[in-house]
Design a protein around this motif. Structure first.
Motif, short mmCIF file in Angstrom:
data_model
loop_
_atom_site.label_atom_id
_atom_site.label_comp_id
_atom_site.label_asym_id
_atom_site.label_seq_id
_atom_site.Cartn_x
_atom_site.Cartn_y
_atom_site.Cartn_z
N GLY A 88 -1.24 12.28 -5.56
CA GLY A 88 -0.89 11.25 -6.22
C GLY A 88 -2.04 10.17 -5.86
O GLY A 88 -3.25 10.52 -5.99
N LYS A 89 -1.55 8.82 -5.86
CA LYS A 89 -2.48 8.04 -5.51
C LYS A 89 -3.16 7.85 -4.18
O LYS A 89 -2.38 8.06 -3.23
CB LYS A 89 -1.87 6.52 -5.68
CG LYS A 89 -1.37 6.20 -7.15
CD LYS A 89 -0.64 4.89 -6.97
CE LYS A 89 -0.36 4.79 -8.44
NZ LYS A 89 0.84 3.30 -8.44
N PRO A 90 -4.50 7.80 -3.83
CA PRO A 90 -4.83 7.80 -2.72
C PRO A 90 -4.38 6.44 -1.71
O PRO A 90 -3.97 5.46 -2.27
CB PRO A 90 -6.57 7.54 -2.70
CG PRO A 90 -6.62 7.05 -4.22
CD PRO A 90 -5.44 7.51 -4.88
N VAL A 106 -4.31 4.96 -9.30
CA VAL A 106 -3.93 6.03 -10.02
C VAL A 106 -3.77 7.38 -9.36
O VAL A 106 -4.37 7.53 -8.42
CB VAL A 106 -4.85 6.16 -11.24
CG1 VAL A 106 -4.67 4.98 -12.27
CG2 VAL A 106 -6.18 6.19 -10.78
N ALA A 107 -3.02 8.34 -9.95
CA ALA A 107 -2.84 9.61 -9.37
C ALA A 107 -4.10 10.38 -9.47
O ALA A 107 -4.94 10.16 -10.73
CB ALA A 107 -1.72 10.22 -10.24
N GLY A 108 -4.36 11.03 -8.71
CA GLY A 108 -5.64 11.87 -8.62
C GLY A 108 -7.05 10.98 -8.12
O GLY A 108 -8.03 11.55 -8.02
N ALA A 109 -6.92 9.72 -8.22
CA ALA A 109 -7.97 8.94 -7.84
C ALA A 109 -9.11 8.69 -8.76
O ALA A 109 -10.14 8.57 -8.89
CB ALA A 109 -8.71 9.14 -6.57
N PHE A 110 -8.38 8.90 -10.19
CA PHE A 110 -9.36 8.83 -11.43
C PHE A 110 -8.90 8.37 -12.77
O PHE A 110 -7.66 8.51 -12.78
CB PHE A 110 -10.21 10.10 -11.74
CG PHE A 110 -9.32 11.19 -12.29
CD1 PHE A 110 -9.50 11.24 -13.59
CD2 PHE A 110 -8.60 12.01 -11.46
CE1 PHE A 110 -8.51 12.36 -14.35
CE2 PHE A 110 -7.69 12.75 -12.18
CZ PHE A 110 -7.78 13.14 -13.62
N THR A 111 -9.61 7.87 -13.57
CA THR A 111 -9.01 7.60 -14.81
C THR A 111 -9.81 8.20 -15.82
O THR A 111 -11.04 8.75 -15.50
CB THR A 111 -8.90 6.01 -15.24
OG1 THR A 111 -10.37 5.72 -15.41
CG2 THR A 111 -8.30 5.41 -14.05
N ILE A 112 -9.41 8.38 -16.96
CA ILE A 112 -10.28 8.84 -18.22
C ILE A 112 -10.54 7.77 -19.20
O ILE A 112 -11.25 7.83 -19.91
CB ILE A 112 -9.68 10.30 -18.74
CG1 ILE A 112 -10.54 10.95 -19.71
CG2 ILE A 112 -8.24 9.71 -19.47
CD1 ILE A 112 -10.36 12.40 -20.38
N ARG A 149 -11.16 4.87 1.91
CA ARG A 149 -11.78 6.49 2.65
C ARG A 149 -10.92 7.55 2.10
O ARG A 149 -11.77 8.53 1.81
CB ARG A 149 -11.17 6.14 3.92
CG ARG A 149 -11.99 7.12 4.99
CD ARG A 149 -11.72 6.60 6.30
NE ARG A 149 -12.13 7.58 7.19
CZ ARG A 149 -11.92 7.70 8.50
NH1 ARG A 149 -11.52 6.36 9.15
NH2 ARG A 149 -12.48 8.43 9.25
N GLU A 150 -9.64 7.53 1.79
CA GLU A 150 -9.38 8.77 1.16
C GLU A 150 -9.91 9.14 -0.40
O GLU A 150 -9.98 10.31 -0.68
CB GLU A 150 -7.57 8.56 1.13
CG GLU A 150 -7.02 10.02 0.63
CD GLU A 150 -5.46 9.83 0.65
OE1 GLU A 150 -4.87 10.37 -0.20
OE2 GLU A 150 -4.79 9.16 1.41
N ALA A 151 -9.91 7.83 -1.12
CA ALA A 151 -10.49 8.19 -2.48
C ALA A 151 -11.83 8.85 -2.58
O ALA A 151 -12.14 9.46 -3.19
CB ALA A 151 -10.39 6.96 -3.23
N SER A 167 2.67 10.74 -12.83
CA SER A 167 1.78 11.77 -12.85
C SER A 167 1.31 12.16 -11.36
O SER A 167 1.04 11.48 -10.50
CB SER A 167 0.33 11.28 -13.50
OG SER A 167 0.72 10.79 -14.95
N VAL A 168 0.78 13.34 -11.50
CA VAL A 168 0.18 14.18 -10.07
C VAL A 168 -0.80 14.89 -10.46
O VAL A 168 -0.83 15.39 -11.49
CB VAL A 168 1.44 14.47 -9.10
CG1 VAL A 168 2.15 13.64 -8.73
CG2 VAL A 168 1.94 15.99 -9.82
#
Length: 194
Positions: free
Chosen positions: A81-83, A146-152, A87-89, A71-72
């Motif tokens: 992708g993953k941070p 996780v990709a995008g720095a989030f989960t649902i 700091r990046e997140a 995932s991206v």
């Protein structure tokens, strides 16, 4: 039938188990940085294919059904992708809050010498989270995995105000698409249930 998930993602595994499958997990070890493209759907699909093929080659079992996913997040013209770190997140979440992005999940299924690859996309609308909420969320470590720095389906679910599309895509494996791809291989979905 032997079903193998070419992914270390606990969310993908849990989703498949909830859908009645009990896959074996074999991590591909693929270097995700080897793929570069400006098309997020193509990138997700290509990475899923690489992972699936790498695991299939190691198994040497022509009857095994191998499932690869990646995932991206496409956000403001970037592929995320993953941070790299906390700091990046934090910076990413400060940009994403109150906005929307598209989560692309590539899928590859392989059995013997037959293979099908496709990507699914779901629009994700992020809530107007505060700086405190962002800092607290990133401190949990969840967005770093996780990709995008989030989960649902985890702590980040409270920070997603809505989606347009299949929520499974956001978790990392679209069950409706996977059912179609497995069907293309001549395998009935219900035959995979344990």
């Amino acid at each position: 039938m032997r079903v193998v998930l070419a992914s270390a993602s606990p969310a993908r595994l849990a989703t498949l188990r909830s859908a009645g499958l009990d896959p074996e997990v074999v991590v591909s070890g693929v270097d995700e940085d080897q793929m570069t493209t400006h098309d997020p759907a193509n990138l997700a699909a290509a990475l899923a294919q690489l992972k699936c093929r790498a695991v299939d080659a190691r198994l040497q079992d022509a009857d095994a059904l191998v499932i690869g996913c990646d995932s991206v997040l496409a956000f403001e013209g970037e592929i995320l992708g993953k941070p790299a770190d906390a700091r990046e997140a934090v910076a990413r979440w400060r940009r994403m809050r109150g906005s929307s992005g598209v989560l692309h999940t590539g899928h590859c299924v392989r059995r013997g010498n037959r293979e099908f690859v496709e990507a699914a996309a779901t629009v994700v609308h992020f809530a107007e989270v505060t700086d405190h909420e962002i800092d607290a969320y990133v401190a949990t470590g969840e967005p770093l995995q996780v990709a995008g720095a989030f989960t649902i389906d985890g702590l980040g679910g409270a920070f997603v105000r809505g989606i347009e599309g299949d929520h499974h895509t956001v978790v990392g494996i679209s069950l409706p698409l996977l059912r179609d791809l497995v069907g293309d291989l001549g395998v009935r979905w219900t035959d995979l249930w344990v």
